[in-house]
Design a protein around this motif. Structure first.
Motif, PDB file in Angstrom:
ATOM      1  N   VAL A  56     -10.705  -4.276 -47.714  1.00  0.00           N
ATOM      2  CA  VAL A  56     -11.190  -4.223 -46.339  1.00  0.00           C
ATOM      3  C   VAL A  56     -11.299  -5.647 -45.801  1.00  0.00           C
ATOM      4  O   VAL A  56     -11.906  -6.517 -46.426  1.00  0.00           O
ATOM      5  CB  VAL A  56     -12.564  -3.530 -46.264  1.00  0.00           C
ATOM      6  CG1 VAL A  56     -13.068  -3.512 -44.830  1.00  0.00           C
ATOM      7  CG2 VAL A  56     -12.466  -2.125 -46.817  1.00  0.00           C
ATOM      8  N   CYS A  80     -17.305  -6.390 -41.870  1.00  0.00           N
ATOM      9  CA  CYS A  80     -15.963  -5.947 -42.270  1.00  0.00           C
ATOM     10  C   CYS A  80     -15.342  -4.996 -41.247  1.00  0.00           C
ATOM     11  O   CYS A  80     -16.004  -4.527 -40.321  1.00  0.00           O
ATOM     12  CB  CYS A  80     -16.026  -5.265 -43.636  1.00  0.00           C
ATOM     13  SG  CYS A  80     -16.609  -6.355 -44.938  1.00  0.00           S
ATOM     14  N   GLU A  81     -14.059  -4.712 -41.471  1.00  0.00           N
ATOM     15  CA  GLU A  81     -13.304  -3.852 -40.563  1.00  0.00           C
ATOM     16  C   GLU A  81     -13.835  -2.424 -40.542  1.00  0.00           C
ATOM     17  O   GLU A  81     -13.732  -1.731 -39.531  1.00  0.00           O
ATOM     18  CB  GLU A  81     -11.831  -3.837 -40.979  1.00  0.00           C
ATOM     19  CG  GLU A  81     -11.073  -5.092 -40.634  1.00  0.00           C
ATOM     20  CD  GLU A  81      -9.626  -5.031 -41.100  1.00  0.00           C
ATOM     21  OE1 GLU A  81      -8.799  -5.707 -40.479  1.00  0.00           O
ATOM     22  OE2 GLU A  81      -9.344  -4.320 -42.078  1.00  0.00           O
ATOM     23  N   ASP A  82     -14.386  -1.953 -41.654  1.00  0.00           N
ATOM     24  CA  ASP A  82     -14.870  -0.572 -41.716  1.00  0.00           C
ATOM     25  C   ASP A  82     -16.304  -0.418 -41.223  1.00  0.00           C
ATOM     26  O   ASP A  82     -16.896   0.662 -41.344  1.00  0.00           O
ATOM     27  CB  ASP A  82     -14.753  -0.038 -43.147  1.00  0.00           C
ATOM     28  CG  ASP A  82     -15.610  -0.826 -44.131  1.00  0.00           C
ATOM     29  OD1 ASP A  82     -16.210  -1.845 -43.726  1.00  0.00           O
ATOM     30  OD2 ASP A  82     -15.670  -0.420 -45.312  1.00  0.00           O
ATOM     31  N   THR A 140     -19.053  -2.010 -42.341  1.00  0.00           N
ATOM     32  CA  THR A 140     -20.095  -2.406 -43.296  1.00  0.00           C
ATOM     33  C   THR A 140     -20.370  -3.899 -43.191  1.00  0.00           C
ATOM     34  O   THR A 140     -19.519  -4.681 -42.767  1.00  0.00           O
ATOM     35  CB  THR A 140     -19.684  -2.062 -44.737  1.00  0.00           C
ATOM     36  OG1 THR A 140     -18.433  -2.688 -45.016  1.00  0.00           O
ATOM     37  CG2 THR A 140     -19.565  -0.575 -44.925  1.00  0.00           C
ATOM     38  N   LYS A 188     -25.153  -0.491 -43.680  1.00  0.00           N
ATOM     39  CA  LYS A 188     -24.264   0.497 -43.078  1.00  0.00           C
ATOM     40  C   LYS A 188     -24.904   1.068 -41.825  1.00  0.00           C
ATOM     41  O   LYS A 188     -26.007   1.575 -41.862  1.00  0.00           O
ATOM     42  CB  LYS A 188     -23.960   1.622 -44.071  1.00  0.00           C
ATOM     43  CG  LYS A 188     -23.164   1.158 -45.284  1.00  0.00           C
ATOM     44  CD  LYS A 188     -22.788   2.311 -46.200  1.00  0.00           C
ATOM     45  CE  LYS A 188     -21.937   1.846 -47.366  1.00  0.00           C
ATOM     46  NZ  LYS A 188     -21.551   2.951 -48.269  1.00  0.00           N
ATOM     47  N   HIS A 221     -19.833   2.029 -36.936  1.00  0.00           N
ATOM     48  CA  HIS A 221     -18.707   2.934 -37.179  1.00  0.00           C
ATOM     49  C   HIS A 221     -17.368   2.277 -36.831  1.00  0.00           C
ATOM     50  O   HIS A 221     -16.321   2.880 -37.039  1.00  0.00           O
ATOM     51  CB  HIS A 221     -18.884   4.217 -36.358  1.00  0.00           C
ATOM     52  CG  HIS A 221     -20.155   4.944 -36.678  1.00  0.00           C
ATOM     53  ND1 HIS A 221     -20.383   5.559 -37.889  1.00  0.00           N
ATOM     54  CD2 HIS A 221     -21.277   5.136 -35.930  1.00  0.00           C
ATOM     55  CE1 HIS A 221     -21.588   6.111 -37.881  1.00  0.00           C
ATOM     56  NE2 HIS A 221     -22.158   5.877 -36.698  1.00  0.00           N
ATOM     57  N   GLN A 222     -17.419   1.049 -36.297  1.00  0.00           N
ATOM     58  CA  GLN A 222     -16.217   0.306 -35.961  1.00  0.00           C
ATOM     59  C   GLN A 222     -16.314  -1.093 -36.574  1.00  0.00           C
ATOM     60  O   GLN A 222     -17.334  -1.473 -37.139  1.00  0.00           O
ATOM     61  CB  GLN A 222     -16.051   0.211 -34.433  1.00  0.00           C
ATOM     62  CG  GLN A 222     -15.846   1.548 -33.741  1.00  0.00           C
ATOM     63  CD  GLN A 222     -14.478   2.129 -34.016  1.00  0.00           C
ATOM     64  OE1 GLN A 222     -13.516   1.396 -34.269  1.00  0.00           O
ATOM     65  NE2 GLN A 222     -14.367   3.451 -33.973  1.00  0.00           N
ATOM     66  N   SER A 223     -15.254  -1.844 -36.440  1.00  0.00           N
ATOM     67  CA  SER A 223     -15.184  -3.196 -37.002  1.00  0.00           C
ATOM     68  C   SER A 223     -16.300  -4.082 -36.446  1.00  0.00           C
ATOM     69  O   SER A 223     -16.569  -4.089 -35.243  1.00  0.00           O
ATOM     70  CB  SER A 223     -13.821  -3.807 -36.663  1.00  0.00           C
ATOM     71  OG  SER A 223     -13.774  -5.151 -37.003  1.00  0.00           O
TER      72      SER A 223
END
Length: 923
Positions: free
Chosen positions: A399, A417-419, A421, A452, A455-457
């Motif tokens: 990621v 990060c991109e996901d 997190t 967490k 929901h996006q980068s």
């Protein structure tokens, strides 16, 4: 940049993008220089066997590089000049990566030629420049100041290309140019030197229409001193230089566009195309034409026709654009080299035979590719040197990291990060895991937290306590691609509040200045990619203002505490004034009134545009001391985008880095952080490790390391060195320094320093007896364990491993200073705008380092001898290190570390002296 500030790059496994827009080979055929769309230059080592290896990245431009050229007589000074789209020009020493001079002019250059006539002119010579402006500029090669202009008396226009003609037959120099309208113009250089020095107008002596547009190259045949090759996009032509009569026209095939050409030998030329092909022609004489009768009755001219001998082609996608060039070296090994650079970042070389011949059947022979290389090839070959600081974090290997923030007081590295997190880990230990031997064991045991909620980068991070000590130490603010801003507690890992802005991706998170408070609280300013601006109140967990009416990208934020206004400056130079309490647009100004409003405050912070190489995640980390009283933030072009620690300060600026250690994320694209830089302040490290301040310690009989630091400073400040800048390698890598004391007392030394600085025309702050008033001492409210760990990591990176085996064992066994996995990539700051970083595998380009000592020793033998010479004046400390075996308590360990740091401080001061006084000494 302070000379005590040292940088180490942790690149990661993926090379930064380098989309080549300009390429050249230096006169000694040892270095390839490339410029890129991203604004960096790259130095590539070229071996005698024509093997390529990337050596160094140079940061100095904030826009795409348009052209490269040599800037001196290369045998005396290995300098090249680079020009960017926004008018920036830099002169670089390609031996050490140092930026010698930088200037920004209101001109966009597309071609530069260096000219110097030793017996007719003084100084370093001229840079003759053409581009998107009328005629030809004459720029001083040393100062980069505009000296004069070659003026067109007829049809003044932009110039497409040019070349300098040195005629050995008549001993005269001329400048040939072709305008965008296809007009050939000739200026006499030799006879114009006095006129230019006297600021008199210089006009062309000849002009002729070539009846073609979009000229790409003009070249003079030095072998015959008769033929002139002119390459256009759709054709190439050969003229007789004596009277510019046309001898041959060759039209391109359908869909093919020519990009340039060169004269290989008498009656032999090479032409290359935009898609990376090249063709070598022999120009054959056809005798007098029987079918052509000149109307004016003159003697018929000879005509020529080309015979295709050889061709070359690239392996890559033909739809890519290529920049190509040719080098004919008149020294050993006498190579003729055709070179190409692609937008993909790939360099390709062809060794052109001295006598190109076609096949037996007369068809053209294909010349094979001799070498090809990319930055990624370097990273793949030297993967042990290209460790990332976050490789150990679970999931970040696959990621991409899109934003990053380092908190020095907590030694926390925070990565979004991109996901969606967010990872939080220990910065120093993460750096050790990527650099030191046994790092794999540390990777497995290194703790980290995961937040967490996005929901996006994650595009922006901000640690408010780092900007204002009154704010909660546990708070972290993050913004994402979906315009969601989250307030976190990083200790408990819980979400305190979510702000849904319903706008574009969050590009910047800013803190209001100390002098602006809303109900006694500071607020967060959030800038989004849809040109909207939001003000968030963290204490009240509410959005105070969401300004959406900006038509152009936001470039500047200013605060008006008295009237409670928010002033937003946009890319079209307009200003929007918002009333914060009511959320209404007070007024909108353009033109001169907007400029007056936006210029009312001197302090500003800069936001990097997406097209360049910004640091971090385009967020503003305003960590400087001045920021806390600042009332404005500025977004726009910056001098050195790749090296901005925060918006208002360069990496070279001491204000932007006040601690002993920091981690700087460097962004390569708008969507991810490419690599990190470790910054160590050597002087700050030594002072923080001393039990008492230097000025309070009695230097007689006591060893706190202060005596060494004091002597190191006095050695440099009292005994000003007369230095020769011969084959010198910068920083602490290698140096050839000839030192000679100028004066033995402090007054003489200070006068010598003052003389050198004044002769260079630059006012520099020197460390004087009153320097304490200017520079406050570093705060000692720093975690002692962080300072010790930072010092040990610094020593691991910079100690000359392998020189003294006994010292190596003592450091590893008793001080827990571990060896490196491989050579580290060092950084060098020539001034506050320009920076260079070594690339993985750079040490293989240094022949001396291949044979001397250990593979992880960064010092040449000359630097080590220099160190021994000056530290031998401290006889009381000879047995210090050996005493570790008998006594290794914490005090003795700390003293030993200070001793080692101070010794490196001495070397650093002496070796870096040429960077400060080279220009003055040369003059």
């Amino acid at each position: 940049m302070r000379s005590s500030l040292q940088a180490v790059a942790l690149w990661g496994k993926k090379a930064p993008p380098h989309s080549i827009t300009a390429i050249m080979i230096t006169d000694d055929q040892q270095t390839i220089v490339t410029g890129s769309q991203e604004g960096q230059l790259c130095l590539w080592n070229l071996s005698p066997e024509l093997k390529i290896s990337a050596k160094e990245l140079l940061f100095g431009h904030s826009a795409s590089v348009t052209c490269l050229a040599r800037a001196r007589d290369f045998s005396k000074q290995p300098y090249v000049v680079s020009a960017a789209e926004n008018g920036e020009m830099c002169v670089w020493n390609v031996t050490n990566g140092q930026c010698v001079e930088k200037a920004t002019l209101p001109y966009r250059h597309t071609a530069v030629c260096y000219y110097h006539c030793s017996f007719r002119m003084t100084g370093e010579g001229w840079l003759l420049c053409c581009g998107e402006y009328q005629d030809v500029l004459i720029i001083d090669a040393r100062s980069l100041a505009v000296i004069h202009t070659f003026i067109s008396s007829q049809s003044p226009d932009w110039i497409n290309c040019m070349c300098i003609v040195h005629s050995m037959r008549i001993q005269e120099d001329s400048l040939l140019v072709v305008s965008v309208a296809g007009e050939l113009k000739v200026w006499d250089l030799s006879s114009s030197i006095n006129s230019i020095q006297e600021k008199q107008d210089v006009y062309e002596k000849e002009s002729k229409s070539l009846d073609s547009l979009n000229c790409r190259t003009i070249r003079f045949c030095t072998y015959t001193e008769r033929l002139l090759l002119v390459v256009f996009s759709k054709c190439w032509k050969v003229y007789d230089y004596c009277d510019f009569s046309l001898l041959r026209t060759e039209v391109s095939r359908s869909g093919q566009f020519f990009a340039g050409g060169e004269v290989l030998a008498a009656h032999r030329i090479i032409i290359w195309t935009e898609d990376g092909h090249s063709y070598i022609y022999q120009l054959l004489n056809s005798g007098l034409s029987k079918s052509l009768y000149p109307a004016d009755g003159r003697v018929l001219k000879e005509t020529i026709y080309p015979h295709l001998l050889c061709s070359t082609s690239v392996q890559e996608n033909k739809s890519l654009s290529f920049v190509m060039g040719y080098m004919n070296e008149r020294k050993e090994p006498f190579y003729k080299v055709l070179f190409s650079g692609a937008v993909s970042g790939r360099i390709t070389l062809w060794h052109i035979p001295d006598v190109p011949v076609s096949k037996f059947d007369g068809s053209p022979r294909e010349i094979p590719i001799t070498a090809t290389w990319t930055l990624q090839d370097n990273f793949d070959k030297h993967h042990t040197m290209s460790q990332s600081i976050i490789d150990h974090v679970s999931g970040t290997g696959t990621v991409g990291v899109t934003s990053s923030e380092y908190v020095p007081s907590l030694d926390k590295l925070i990565c979004g990060c991109e996901d969606g997190t967010i990872f939080i880990t220990q910065g120093l230990n993460a750096a050790k895991a990527g650099l030191l031997e046994g790092g794999s064991l540390l990777k497995d045991s290194l703790p980290y937290k995961v937040l967490k909620g996005h929901h996006q980068s994650v595009t922006s991070l901000l640690y408010p306590h780092g900007l204002s000590s009154k704010l909660d130490q546990s708070w972290l603010v993050s913004g994402d691609q979906d315009s969601c801003v989250i307030l976190w507690n990083i200790f408990t890992e819980e979400i305190l509040h979510k702000f849904f802005l319903e706008a574009g991706p969050v590009t910047s998170l800013l803190m209001s200045p100390e002098n602006f408070r809303l109900r006694s609280d500071q607020v967060i300013c959030c800038v989004c990619s849809d040109h909207s601006v939001a003000l968030l109140h963290l204490e009240g967990k509410r959005c105070l203002l969401h300004a959406r009416k900006h038509l152009f990208p936001v470039r500047m934020i200013k605060w008006h505490p008295v009237e409670n206004f928010l002033i937003v400056g946009c890319a079209d130079d307009s200003a929007y004034i918002w009333e914060i309490e009511t959320g209404t647009l007070e007024r909108h100004e353009t033109g001169e009134r907007a400029r007056i409003i936006l210029n009312c405050c001197d302090d500003s912070q800069l936001l990097k545009p997406d097209s360049v190489l910004p640091v971090a995640s385009e967020t503003h980390k305003h960590k400087s001391v001045e920021q806390r009283s600042s009332s404005s933030y500025q977004f726009g072009p910056i001098p050195c985008p790749g090296l901005q620690v925060e918006s208002s300060c360069k990496v070279a600026d001491a204000k932007s880095f006040s601690g002993p250690f920091s981690v700087l994320p460097v962004k390569t694209k708008w969507s991810n952080v490419g690599f990190h830089i470790l910054l160590f302040d050597l002087e700050n490290l030594v002072e923080l490790l001393l039990p008492t301040p230097i000025c309070d310690v009695d230097p007689s009989n006591s060893f706190y390391g202060s005596e060494i630091l004091r002597r190191a400073k006095s050695t440099v400040e009292k005994k000003t060195l007369t230095l020769k800048r011969n084959k010198t390698a910068c920083g602490s890598l290698s140096a050839e320094v000839q030192a000679k004391p100028v004066g033995e007392n402090p007054a003489q030394g200070d006068n010598a320093v003052k003389f050198l600085e004044e002769s260079d025309g630059i006012k520099r702050q020197k460390k004087t007896k009153n320097s304490k008033k200017r520079h406050p001492k570093p705060s000692r409210k720093v975690d002692a364990s962080i300072t010790i760990d930072a010092a040990k990591l610094f020593l691991s990176c910079f100690l000359p491993w392998g020189v003294d085996k006994e010292l190596d064992n003592l450091c590893i066994k008793h001080l827990n200073i571990l060896k490196l996995q491989g050579s580290v990539s060092l950084g060098l700051a020539a001034n506050e705008d320009c920076f260079s970083l070594m690339l993985p595998g750079w040490d293989e380009c240094n022949a001396e380092m291949k044979t001397d000592y250990s593979k992880v020793n960064l010092f040449s033998k000359k630097v080590l001898d220099l160190s021994n010479k000056y530290t031998s004046t401290l006889p009381n400390q000879v047995g210090m290190l050996r005493g570790l075996e008998n006594n290794c308590d914490s005090l003795h360990e700390s003293n030993t570390i200070v001793y080692l740091l101070s010794r490196l401080f001495v070397v650093n001061k002496l070796v870096n002296m040429p960077l400060e006084f080279a220009c003055g000494t040369d003059r």
